[in-house]
Design a protein around this motif. Sequence first.
Motif, PDB file in Angstrom:
ATOM      1  N   LEU A   1       5.992   0.653   0.475  1.00 29.76           N
ATOM      2  CA  LEU A   1       4.761   0.558   1.249  1.00 29.76           C
ATOM      3  C   LEU A   1       3.754   1.573   0.712  1.00 29.76           C
ATOM      4  CD1 LEU A   1       6.576   0.741   4.684  1.00 29.76           C
ATOM      5  CD2 LEU A   1       5.500  -1.343   3.806  1.00 29.76           C
ATOM      6  N   CYS A   2       2.473   1.304   0.963  1.00 31.96           N
ATOM      7  CA  CYS A   2       1.450   2.280   0.611  1.00 31.96           C
ATOM      8  C   CYS A   2       0.375   2.251   1.692  1.00 31.96           C
ATOM      9  CB  CYS A   2       0.835   1.960  -0.750  1.00 31.96           C
ATOM     10  SG  CYS A   2      -0.251   3.268  -1.370  1.00 31.96           S
ATOM     11  N   PHE A   3       0.037   3.430   2.198  1.00 33.88           N
ATOM     12  CA  PHE A   3      -0.955   3.535   3.265  1.00 33.88           C
ATOM     13  C   PHE A   3      -2.146   4.350   2.780  1.00 33.88           C
ATOM     14  CE2 PHE A   3       3.161   3.109   5.423  1.00 33.88           C
ATOM     15  CZ  PHE A   3       2.908   1.970   6.184  1.00 33.88           C
ATOM     16  N   ARG A   4      -3.337   3.812   2.991  1.00 32.20           N
ATOM     17  CA  ARG A   4      -4.561   4.496   2.584  1.00 32.20           C
ATOM     18  C   ARG A   4      -5.234   5.210   3.745  1.00 32.20           C
ATOM     19  NH1 ARG A   4      -4.974   3.209  -2.508  1.00 32.20           N
ATOM     20  NH2 ARG A   4      -4.072   1.236  -3.223  1.00 32.20           N
ATOM     21  N   GLN A   5      -4.810   4.894   4.947  1.00 36.62           N
ATOM     22  CA  GLN A   5      -5.317   5.571   6.138  1.00 36.62           C
ATOM     23  C   GLN A   5      -4.166   5.794   7.111  1.00 36.62           C
ATOM     24  OE1 GLN A   5      -8.876   3.897   7.952  1.00 36.62           O
ATOM     25  NE2 GLN A   5      -9.467   2.947   6.024  1.00 36.62           N
ATOM     26  N   MET A   6      -4.264   6.895   7.865  1.00 36.36           N
ATOM     27  CA  MET A   6      -3.213   7.244   8.808  1.00 36.36           C
ATOM     28  C   MET A   6      -3.034   6.165   9.883  1.00 36.36           C
ATOM     29  SD  MET A   6      -1.337  10.213   8.868  1.00 36.36           S
ATOM     30  CE  MET A   6      -2.364  11.621   8.474  1.00 36.36           C
ATOM     31  N   ARG A   7      -4.118   5.508  10.268  1.00 35.38           N
ATOM     32  CA  ARG A   7      -4.024   4.532  11.351  1.00 35.38           C
ATOM     33  C   ARG A   7      -3.179   3.327  10.962  1.00 35.38           C
ATOM     34  NH1 ARG A   7      -8.014   0.330  11.298  1.00 35.38           N
ATOM     35  NH2 ARG A   7      -9.393   0.439   9.479  1.00 35.38           N
ATOM     36  N   PHE A   8      -3.144   3.013   9.662  1.00 34.19           N
ATOM     37  CA  PHE A   8      -2.323   1.884   9.231  1.00 34.19           C
ATOM     38  C   PHE A   8      -0.832   2.236   9.310  1.00 34.19           C
ATOM     39  CE2 PHE A   8      -6.236   0.812   6.617  1.00 34.19           C
ATOM     40  CZ  PHE A   8      -6.691  -0.110   7.544  1.00 34.19           C
ATOM     41  N   LEU A   9      -0.512   3.495   9.071  1.00 35.32           N
ATOM     42  CA  LEU A   9       0.864   3.947   9.261  1.00 35.32           C
ATOM     43  C   LEU A   9       1.241   3.861  10.732  1.00 35.32           C
ATOM     44  CD1 LEU A   9       3.501   5.291   8.411  1.00 35.32           C
ATOM     45  CD2 LEU A   9       2.305   7.502   8.419  1.00 35.32           C
ATOM     46  N   ASP A  10       0.323   4.238  11.596  1.00 39.11           N
ATOM     47  CA  ASP A  10       0.557   4.143  13.037  1.00 39.11           C
ATOM     48  C   ASP A  10       0.857   2.704  13.444  1.00 39.11           C
ATOM     49  OD1 ASP A  10      -0.384   3.687  15.940  1.00 39.11           O
ATOM     50  OD2 ASP A  10      -0.342   5.877  15.805  1.00 39.11           O
ATOM     51  N   LEU A  11       0.050   1.764  12.971  1.00 41.71           N
ATOM     52  CA  LEU A  11       0.257   0.348  13.302  1.00 41.71           C
ATOM     53  C   LEU A  11       1.585  -0.154  12.771  1.00 41.71           C
ATOM     54  CD1 LEU A  11      -3.339  -1.021  12.590  1.00 41.71           C
ATOM     55  CD2 LEU A  11      -2.234  -0.802  14.826  1.00 41.71           C
ATOM     56  N   PHE A  12       1.941   0.275  11.566  1.00 38.91           N
ATOM     57  CA  PHE A  12       3.223  -0.137  10.989  1.00 38.91           C
ATOM     58  C   PHE A  12       4.382   0.319  11.851  1.00 38.91           C
ATOM     59  CE2 PHE A  12       6.967   1.005   8.529  1.00 38.91           C
ATOM     60  CZ  PHE A  12       7.293  -0.211   7.942  1.00 38.91           C
TER      61      PHE A  12
END
Length: 229
Positions: A204-215
């Motif tokens: 996985l690769c996240f460019r913003q913290m909020r996308f990690l939160d959603l994941f």
Amino acid sequence: MFDIQAVLFDLDGTLVDTVHDIAASMNSLLREMGEVEFDTDDYRRWIGGGSGAMVARISELLGIEEPVESFLDRYMQRYGENLTALSRPFAGAEEILATCQELDLPISVLSNKDQWMVDIICRDLFPGVAFRHTIGLSSAFPKKPDPMSARHIARDMAVEARKCLFVGDTHVDIRTAQAAGMVSAGVTWGYGLAQEIDEAGPDLCFRQMRFLDLFLRDHCSLVRGRISA
């Protein structure tokens, strides 16, 4: 389908923006030595490889005759006196840790920073966070990307490695997760080079913290279990 039951975080460049303390500490030392100082952006490019590599690079650029080991020791002493003077959590870091706690996900920190430095930074910048482990560099475990420390964390939390998410900003973190059999997640807001992260092949690769939160909210089996109960 991912089934995440625990999260491991790298520290520098992932949870905490430490570059300003690193830059200030090295520049103060260089100033005392009568040497040229560098911009914060220079340090941001250099620190992904660790303190030793950064010091060796500066020593070569400036033609410093002092042995690198001695120069590194003096820098580490200076930096150790200013670990959290300017360092702050990245935007969203405190919220993502709160999300993990809300989801009952055990969380740990795994860093190649010296253990005593990891302890101080976690204590000062995340005082309300109940980390299961905060592991740094010591004689107890070899440094990343050796997977021994990551596997130890998984065993102690009684979570299968394949159900652990390892989040980090460098290819070293990705390789550690892969060697430990964990789900690897690269992040691009830190100090690692995007090309090196891509070449490491994270899951996985996240460019913003909020996308990690959603994941995490979508792939935490503990949440699904509460919903179905």
